[in-house]
Design an enzyme around this catalytic site. Structure first.
Site, PDB file in Angstrom:
ATOM      1  N   ALA A  13       0.551  -1.132  -0.032  1.00 43.57           N
ATOM      2  CA  ALA A  13       0.007  -0.074   0.021  1.00 43.57           C
ATOM      3  C   ALA A  13       0.835   1.285  -0.160  1.00 43.57           C
ATOM      4  CB  ALA A  13      -1.053   0.100   1.197  1.00 43.57           C
ATOM      5  N   ALA A  18       0.598   1.459  -6.024  1.00 44.69           N
ATOM      6  CA  ALA A  18      -0.584   1.588  -5.250  1.00 44.69           C
ATOM      7  C   ALA A  18      -0.828   3.045  -5.091  1.00 44.69           C
ATOM      8  CB  ALA A  18      -0.248   1.176  -3.914  1.00 44.69           C
ATOM      9  N   LYS A  19       0.306   3.919  -4.810  1.00 47.20           N
ATOM     10  CA  LYS A  19       0.037   5.557  -4.844  1.00 47.20           C
ATOM     11  C   LYS A  19      -0.542   6.063  -6.220  1.00 47.20           C
ATOM     12  CE  LYS A  19       3.789   6.629  -3.005  1.00 47.20           C
ATOM     13  NZ  LYS A  19       5.159   6.984  -2.333  1.00 47.20           N
ATOM     14  N   LEU A 184      -4.502  -3.675 -21.749  1.00 48.43           N
ATOM     15  CA  LEU A 184      -5.805  -4.326 -21.791  1.00 48.43           C
ATOM     16  C   LEU A 184      -7.025  -3.538 -21.418  1.00 48.43           C
ATOM     17  CD1 LEU A 184      -5.277  -8.343 -21.613  1.00 48.43           C
ATOM     18  CD2 LEU A 184      -5.597  -6.799 -23.801  1.00 48.43           C
ATOM     19  N   ASP A 239       9.676  -5.729 -20.142  1.00 49.88           N
ATOM     20  CA  ASP A 239       8.919  -4.807 -19.249  1.00 49.88           C
ATOM     21  C   ASP A 239       7.845  -4.362 -20.153  1.00 49.88           C
ATOM     22  OD1 ASP A 239       8.430  -3.000 -17.105  1.00 49.88           O
ATOM     23  OD2 ASP A 239       9.082  -1.329 -18.424  1.00 49.88           O
ATOM     24  N   HIS A 244       2.674  -6.070 -22.817  1.00 53.90           N
ATOM     25  CA  HIS A 244       1.733  -4.867 -23.506  1.00 53.90           C
ATOM     26  C   HIS A 244       1.601  -4.965 -24.789  1.00 53.90           C
ATOM     27  CE1 HIS A 244       1.777  -3.552 -19.371  1.00 53.90           C
ATOM     28  NE2 HIS A 244       2.889  -2.608 -19.321  1.00 53.90           N
ATOM     29  N   ARG A 340       0.482   0.995 -36.405  1.00 50.74           N
ATOM     30  CA  ARG A 340       0.290   1.395 -37.606  1.00 50.74           C
ATOM     31  C   ARG A 340       0.322   0.200 -38.596  1.00 50.74           C
ATOM     32  NH1 ARG A 340       2.380   6.765 -36.878  1.00 50.74           N
ATOM     33  NH2 ARG A 340       2.116   7.179 -39.409  1.00 50.74           N
ATOM     34  N   ASP A 392     -10.013  11.289 -40.304  1.00 47.76           N
ATOM     35  CA  ASP A 392      -9.590  11.483 -38.600  1.00 47.76           C
ATOM     36  C   ASP A 392     -10.510  11.449 -37.805  1.00 47.76           C
ATOM     37  OD1 ASP A 392      -8.282  12.174 -36.361  1.00 47.76           O
ATOM     38  OD2 ASP A 392      -7.619  14.366 -37.213  1.00 47.76           O
TER      39      ASP A 392
HETATM   40  C1  BG6 Z   1       4.445  -0.303 -17.088  1.00 47.75           C
HETATM   41  C2  BG6 Z   1       6.127  -0.309 -17.255  1.00 47.75           C
HETATM   42  O1  BG6 Z   1       4.158  -1.731 -17.250  1.00 47.75           O
HETATM   43  O2  BG6 Z   1       4.156   0.559 -18.216  1.00 47.75           O
HETATM   44  C3  BG6 Z   1       6.584   1.085 -17.298  1.00 47.75           C
HETATM   45  O3  BG6 Z   1       6.652  -1.325 -16.354  1.00 47.75           O
HETATM   46  C4  BG6 Z   1       6.299   1.714 -18.283  1.00 47.75           C
HETATM   47  O4  BG6 Z   1       8.147   0.823 -17.561  1.00 47.75           O
HETATM   48  C5  BG6 Z   1       4.456   1.718 -18.245  1.00 47.75           C
HETATM   49  O5  BG6 Z   1       6.392   3.210 -17.972  1.00 47.75           O
HETATM   50  C6  BG6 Z   1       4.020   2.368 -19.292  1.00 47.75           C
HETATM   51  O6  BG6 Z   1       2.479   2.351 -18.865  1.00 47.75           O
HETATM   52  P1  BG6 Z   1       1.529   3.392 -19.906  1.00 47.75           P
HETATM   53  O7  BG6 Z   1      -0.035   3.201 -19.492  1.00 47.75           O
HETATM   54  O8  BG6 Z   1       2.223   4.689 -19.153  1.00 47.75           O
HETATM   55  O9  BG6 Z   1       1.990   3.654 -21.183  1.00 47.75           O
END
Ligand code: BG6
Length: 484
Positions: A13, A18-19, A184, A239, A244, A340, A392
């Site tokens: 926390a 968390a913050k 997501l 990362d 992502h 893209r 656009d």
């Molecule tokens: C996180 C990574 O999962 O996603 C970070 O650990 C990164 O390194 C962040 O800065 C980016 O998230 P967003 O939502 O700002 O694109």
């Protein structure tokens, strides 16, 4: 599953996540009426010795966009329990605090919900999950549920991820575990399935016959900013790309699911991941920005990439021959995430406008959500000249009055509702690690070297060369006037 009393426990926390993310997301859910004062209690748990007010003071500054009255109502819902991440004592206290709240509710239907959010470093997941399982589960005399949200990184490679999955799998069922990937929860990521499968326009075009290449790009204009010690053990591929960008890739490349049921969607994601061919070294560029190693917690000989561009190839009928270029970098010239999709040249071109560029469909995830399609049009005026222009759809213009929810807000609400569509299933995670593990091991063994790049630039020039080699055509939008 939306009724009954809800206890939300934020583990870690007092930490950064968390913050910055968890509490603000809970605050916004509260403001929108999804967390009702009489039905919810939030427990912060961490090692620091703090009072309830101590925790409230720490997070107050991160909660924006509401009146002081709302803010203090929300803060009153928060209690703090301190304890270590591997002691039964601390988790016993936590359970007492939750039970005391539940008992005070004298809930006739006996329905109680316990949501645990692990905003913690992955090294403590196994012990924390064991503690939750031993001390804090919703008692079987209650109806309701216990759910656990875990944050990436889930392991460092295939073996460590499988080990972690097995450990957690012994404690919780797949229905209780929510592996969060906050990409997501982003508006335009959630839009991808709708775009692809609800628009006749795209259906016949979305394949190797029409699409030349796809780029999925993540850029940040700041470096590791004091997170060097953590980051150096992972690097940009673990990362950002393995999770992502790969999730975005799935939604762009997968086949149409049987329905919108979470299992149907995730089945298709797994299939497309399993169709990805091994990554070739000659289709990878890794880089590290100058100055990265100035962070005292980063070793002087670190080869850890802060930038990577790599090509995924999908071995199936739809995509054979189409490179998917995934790029991510820190300390670059801008902050942006976008997809893209570049279409092939129009055959039999009579305008000789090819150099001007191709049709390209761009989906900008952030900042300023937008979708636009680059088109060749007649330049307005007397001449028969062509130029590149855009169709656009910028959300800031079209949806001026809509507040786009934060990813974490949406995903926490999904967890409360029991919707796992936007969470990563165990076999999906496995398939994701299968793609990247050989490459990561080669990088860790120094078989690929990070090239250096200047902070504040586009990143290594080799990456632009790679995109060009993959057939990506930079569009210029200049005006072409046919010779008279
Ligand atoms: C996180 C990574 O999962 O996603 C970070 O650990 C990164 O390194 C962040 O800065 C980016 O998230 P967003 O939502 O700002 O694109």
């Amino acid at each position: 599953s939306e009724s009954g009393y809800l206890s939300i426990v934020v583990l870690g926390a007092s930490g950064d996540l968390a913050k910055k993310k968890t509490f603000p997301a809970l605050f916004h859910l509260f403001l929108q009426g999804f967390l009702k004062p009489g039905e919810v209690r939030i427990f912060g748990y961490a090692r620091s010795n703090l009072s309830d007010d101590g925790l409230r003071e720490r997070i107050r500054g991160y909660l924006k966009g509401a009146s002081d009255e709302h803010l203090s109502q929300f803060l009153q819902l928060i209690k703090y329990v301190s304890g270590s991440y591997d002691s039964g004592e601390g988790f016993g206290l936590l359970n007492n605090a939750i039970s005391k709240y539940e008992t005070s509710k004298n809930n006739e239907s006996g329905s109680y919900r316990r949501l645990f959010y692990l905003a913690l470093p992955p090294s403590v997941y196994p012990s924390v999950c064991k503690m939750i399982k031993s001390y804090c589960m919703n008692p079987s005399s209650h109806t309701g549920w216990t759910r656990v949200i875990v944050e990436k990184p889930f392991g460092k490679d295939l073996d460590s991820a499988e080990e972690l999955s097995a450990e957690l799998g012994q404690l919780f069922t797949e229905e209780q575990l929510y592996r969060i990937d906050h990409y997501l929860g982003k508006e335009l990521v959630q839009n991808l399935l709708v775009l692809r499968f609800a628009n006749r326009l795209f259906l016949p075009l979305w394949n190797r016959d029409n699409i030349a290449n796809v780029q999925i790009v993540f850029k940040e204009d700041f470096g590791t900013d004091g997170r060097g010690g953590y980051f150096d053990q992972y690097g940009i591929i673990r990362d950002i790309i393995q999770n992502h960008l790969l999730q975005v890739f799935c939604l762009v490349a997968m086949e149409k699911p049987v329905s919108l049921k979470p299992e149907h969607i995730r089945d298709e994601k797994v299939k497309v991941l399993q169709s990805v061919e091994p990554i070739k070294h000659e289709e990878v560029v890794i880089g590290q920005y100058d100055g990265y190693k100035d962070d005292p917690t980063v070793p002087n000989d670190s080869n850890t990439p802060t930038y990577a561009s790599l090509v995924l190839r999908v071995h199936n009928e739809r995509w054979e021959g189409v490179p998917f270029i995934l790029k991510a970098g820190k300390a670059l010239n801008s902050r942006k995430a976008e997809i893209r999709v570049q279409f092939k040249d129009a055959p039999g071109d009579i305008f000789r406008c090819k150099k001007q560029g191709r049709n390209e469909f761009v989906i900008r995830l952030q900042p300023s959500e937008a979708m636009y399609m680059k088109l060749t049009v007649k330049k307005p005026g007397l001449e028969m000249a062509t130029e590149q222009s855009e169709l656009d759809l910028s959300y800031g213009m079209r949806y001026q009055d809509v507040k786009i929810p934060e990813a974490y807000e949406r995903l926490i609400l999904d967890t409360i509702r029991g919707d796992q569509q936007h969470f990563v299933r165990r076999d999906e995670l496995r398939a994701a690690w299968e793609i990247f593990t050989p490459l990561l091991h080669d990088i860790d063994a120094g078989k690929l070297k990070s090239v250096s790049y200047e902070p504040g630039t586009r990143g290594p020039q080799q990456a632009d060369e790679l995109s060009k080699r993959m057939g990506y055509l930079q569009t210029h939008g200049y005006i072409w006037v046919p010779p008279t």
